[in-house]
Write a protein that holds these residues in place. Sequence first.
Motif, PDB file in Angstrom:
ATOM      1  N   TRP A   1      24.444 -34.574  20.824  1.00 18.30           N
ATOM      2  CA  TRP A   1      25.170 -33.401  21.325  1.00 18.30           C
ATOM      3  C   TRP A   1      24.584 -32.971  22.653  1.00 18.30           C
ATOM      4  O   TRP A   1      23.371 -32.880  22.823  1.00 18.30           O
ATOM      5  CB  TRP A   1      25.147 -32.273  20.309  1.00 18.30           C
ATOM      6  N   LEU A   2      25.479 -32.713  23.617  1.00 20.33           N
ATOM      7  CA  LEU A   2      25.094 -32.371  24.977  1.00 20.33           C
ATOM      8  C   LEU A   2      25.419 -30.916  25.277  1.00 20.33           C
ATOM      9  O   LEU A   2      26.548 -30.465  25.036  1.00 20.33           O
ATOM     10  CB  LEU A   2      25.842 -33.272  25.960  1.00 20.33           C
ATOM     11  N   ALA A   3      24.432 -30.196  25.797  1.00 25.07           N
ATOM     12  CA  ALA A   3      24.634 -28.808  26.219  1.00 25.07           C
ATOM     13  C   ALA A   3      25.227 -28.835  27.624  1.00 25.07           C
ATOM     14  O   ALA A   3      24.612 -29.378  28.546  1.00 25.07           O
ATOM     15  CB  ALA A   3      23.311 -28.057  26.207  1.00 25.07           C
ATOM     16  N   VAL A   4      26.421 -28.264  27.782  1.00 25.87           N
ATOM     17  CA  VAL A   4      27.098 -28.267  29.085  1.00 25.87           C
ATOM     18  C   VAL A   4      27.355 -26.843  29.553  1.00 25.87           C
ATOM     19  O   VAL A   4      27.447 -25.908  28.754  1.00 25.87           O
ATOM     20  CB  VAL A   4      28.438 -29.045  29.040  1.00 25.87           C
ATOM     21  N   ARG A   5      27.456 -26.710  30.868  1.00 27.74           N
ATOM     22  CA  ARG A   5      27.847 -25.416  31.443  1.00 27.74           C
ATOM     23  C   ARG A   5      29.217 -25.074  30.866  1.00 27.74           C
ATOM     24  O   ARG A   5      30.080 -25.947  30.753  1.00 27.74           O
ATOM     25  CB  ARG A   5      27.946 -25.524  32.960  1.00 27.74           C
ATOM     26  N   PRO A   6      29.441 -23.820  30.465  1.00 21.76           N
ATOM     27  CA  PRO A   6      30.763 -23.467  29.928  1.00 21.76           C
ATOM     28  C   PRO A   6      31.871 -23.862  30.917  1.00 21.76           C
ATOM     29  O   PRO A   6      31.794 -23.533  32.101  1.00 21.76           O
ATOM     30  CB  PRO A   6      30.681 -21.957  29.745  1.00 21.76           C
ATOM     31  N   PRO A   7      32.880 -24.603  30.436  1.00 27.11           N
ATOM     32  CA  PRO A   7      33.960 -25.057  31.322  1.00 27.11           C
ATOM     33  C   PRO A   7      34.761 -23.887  31.910  1.00 27.11           C
ATOM     34  O   PRO A   7      34.736 -22.770  31.389  1.00 27.11           O
ATOM     35  CB  PRO A   7      34.854 -25.895  30.399  1.00 27.11           C
TER      36      PRO A   7
END
Length: 190
Positions: free
Chosen positions: A72-78
């Motif tokens: 699971w990858l933590a991404v900047r909120p789209p």
Amino acid sequence: MASLILHSRCLIVPLLLALPASGLEDADFPVEAYVVRDRSAVRSGPGPQYYATDQLSRGTPVEIYRRDDGGWLAVRPPEGSYSLVAAKHLEMTSRKDVARVSHPQAVAWVGTRHGPVGNHKWQVRLEVGEWVRVLGEERVALFDGGKPEKALRIAPPAGEFRWIHQEDVGRRPPPQLQEEQPAHAPQGRT
């Protein structure tokens, strides 16, 4: 023969497991990557048990900040993401789109575009005096058994992430879908 096959499997399986699925295993974060599948779910936490907050189209760029167990990858909120804060924990300012956190227990609940959620999740506790950008308001039950209350939609605060699985992203943009040409297109006369 059977021992040769078993021996080969013993050598091949670890090699396959060592291959990077998305090219992100040894990345120095943050990293830009791209969604490689249509309608890839972005979630409120690192796993399928967390509610979906959005779906991203193939080719959408994402900024990745870390990789957790299970891929699971933590991404900047789209773009278009939001968080919710109980209105009673904020004071509006003279600007309609800015509020100040006024309660020490204020948290930013992760918003979703996929309908009602029984038990919202939060990742960031807001500091008294912190300024937030207000995007709108709604009535929502923020946790199981809670009564709907007035909440303000805010821009996701610093430190809040959304989560996508590594199988849904790659380091390079996916090839664009090419328009299909008819197999027997009529030929022009010259």
